[in-house]
Design a protein around this motif. Structure first.
Motif, PDB file in Angstrom:
ATOM      1  N   LEU A  72       0.788  -1.162   0.111  1.00 44.37           N
ATOM      2  CA  LEU A  72       0.067  -0.081  -0.038  1.00 44.37           C
ATOM      3  C   LEU A  72       1.089   1.418  -0.035  1.00 44.37           C
ATOM      4  N   SER A  73       1.891   1.251   0.728  1.00 44.56           N
ATOM      5  CA  SER A  73       2.964   2.383   0.966  1.00 44.56           C
ATOM      6  C   SER A  73       3.423   2.754  -0.652  1.00 44.56           C
ATOM      7  N   THR A  74       3.800   1.947  -1.439  1.00 48.13           N
ATOM      8  CA  THR A  74       4.432   2.025  -2.652  1.00 48.13           C
ATOM      9  C   THR A  74       3.156   2.444  -3.674  1.00 48.13           C
ATOM     10  N   LEU A  75       2.218   1.674  -3.893  1.00 47.99           N
ATOM     11  CA  LEU A  75       1.034   2.274  -4.624  1.00 47.99           C
ATOM     12  C   LEU A  75       0.774   3.607  -4.318  1.00 47.99           C
ATOM     13  N   TYR A  76       0.540   3.943  -2.860  1.00 45.94           N
ATOM     14  CA  TYR A  76       0.147   5.494  -2.601  1.00 45.94           C
ATOM     15  C   TYR A  76       1.357   6.280  -3.190  1.00 45.94           C
ATOM     16  N   GLU A  77       2.526   5.932  -3.073  1.00 49.42           N
ATOM     17  CA  GLU A  77       3.466   7.024  -3.489  1.00 49.42           C
ATOM     18  C   GLU A  77       3.602   7.056  -5.187  1.00 49.42           C
ATOM     19  N   SER A  78       3.309   5.603  -5.800  1.00 49.57           N
ATOM     20  CA  SER A  78       3.220   5.834  -6.996  1.00 49.57           C
ATOM     21  C   SER A  78       2.005   6.554  -7.589  1.00 49.57           C
ATOM     22  N   MET A  79       0.854   6.438  -7.016  1.00 40.20           N
ATOM     23  CA  MET A  79      -0.277   7.513  -7.375  1.00 40.20           C
ATOM     24  C   MET A  79       0.014   9.006  -7.051  1.00 40.20           C
ATOM     25  N   MET A  80       0.926   9.404  -6.121  1.00 41.20           N
ATOM     26  CA  MET A  80       1.225  10.717  -5.712  1.00 41.20           C
ATOM     27  C   MET A  80       2.388  11.074  -6.865  1.00 41.20           C
TER      28      MET A  80
END
Length: 290
Positions: free
Chosen positions: A31-39
């Motif tokens: 989830l952390s990497t996916l969130y940073e990817s979306m940002m």
């Protein structure tokens, strides 16, 4: 379509999906990497819109002589240059803010993307071959932002494949522009062609053939690379190669038989064959890598 939407070109945001290549092929789906990817994706969307506005401001006079670009909001006077400049600054600051929130490397990639496009819009887009390499560099910065910017080591094969596919799209765009201007008014061509004067259909066909072949080869070699097999614990990634081949062949067909290639994102969304191919490639790739 409202002038503001036409100005920021949201359909082009599809190109920013290159930032997701790193997490997808590195197996980092937390989830952390996916969130940073979306940002990171959002940051490039804002910066890309800022770049489109910048390009429209610089080319406003020549756009008015272009058969299609004359309909852009600034060239058609639907949006004033002052309003466009204010929006440009707002989008730039939004992008930088989102980027820094992820990492300094993502911020460096988005700012570098903007700086490159300043030089591109002012003069370098008139330099033959270099113009397409600069377009490709924007996609490479997206890939680097989605890898190094997120703490993921980029694969050399994927970087090579990304370079080849973006060069392929860039030269295809120049070929489409030549086809569009062929037989047009000579005065309009003198105003709009510029770098196209240094290209010819034969040269571009050779560039397209070379980059298409290199894209297929580099992606195919990546799927059978020992490091790739070890990382994903499977040899089945090679099964996705036919989708890549079909997509490239279909795009070349559209370029020659349907006068496409001028807007890659729009071509993808409007052609069912291309769209289904990309969706199938993504779904099957995800299924193999899970």
């Amino acid at each position: 379509m409202p002038p503001l939407i036409k100005l920021i070109r949201p359909h082009q945001y599809l190109k920013n999906s290159f930032v997701f290549i790193g997490p997808l092929f590195a197996h980092q789906w937390d989830l952390s990497t996916l969130y940073e990817s979306m940002m990171t994706f959002a940051a490039f969307c804002a910066m890309a819109s800022a770049v489109y506005i910048l390009n429209d401001l610089v080319d406003v006079e020549t756009d008015r002589a272009h058969p299609i670009k004359s309909k852009r909001p600034i060239a058609s006077r639907e949006i004033s240059p002052l309003s466009a400049k204010i929006l440009l600054v707002a989008l730039f600051l939004t992008s930088v803010g989102l980027s820094i929130n992820v990492s300094i490397y993502v911020a460096a990639c988005t700012i570098s993307y903007f700086i490159i496009n300043i030089f591109y819009s002012l003069s370098l887009k008139h330099v033959v071959i270099l113009d397409v390499f600069l377009i490709s560099s924007g996609f490479m910065l997206r890939i680097l932002a989605g890898t190094l910017g997120l703490g993921i080591a980029p694969s050399a094969w994927l970087l090579l494949c990304g370079l080849m596919i973006t060069l392929f799209m860039g030269f295809s765009k120049r070929r489409a522009e030549l086809l569009m201007l062929k037989g047009g008014d000579k005065q309009d061509q003198a105003l709009t062609r510029r770098v196209l004067d240094d290209y010819s259909p034969i040269i571009l066909e050779q560039y397209i053939a070379i980059t298409a072949a290199c894209t297929i080869l580099s992606y195919g070699l990546y799927t059978v690379s020992p490091k790739t097999i070890q990382l994903h614990n499977t040899e089945n990634l090679i099964l996705t190669l036919p989708f890549v081949m079909y997509g490239i062949f279909r795009y070349i067909f559209l370029l020659h038989r349907h006068s496409k290639g001028n807007d890659t994102a729009k071509d993808l969304l409007q052609d069912p064959h291309l769209l289904i191919t990309v969706i199938l490639w993504f779904v099957i790739t995800l299924w193999i890598l899970q």
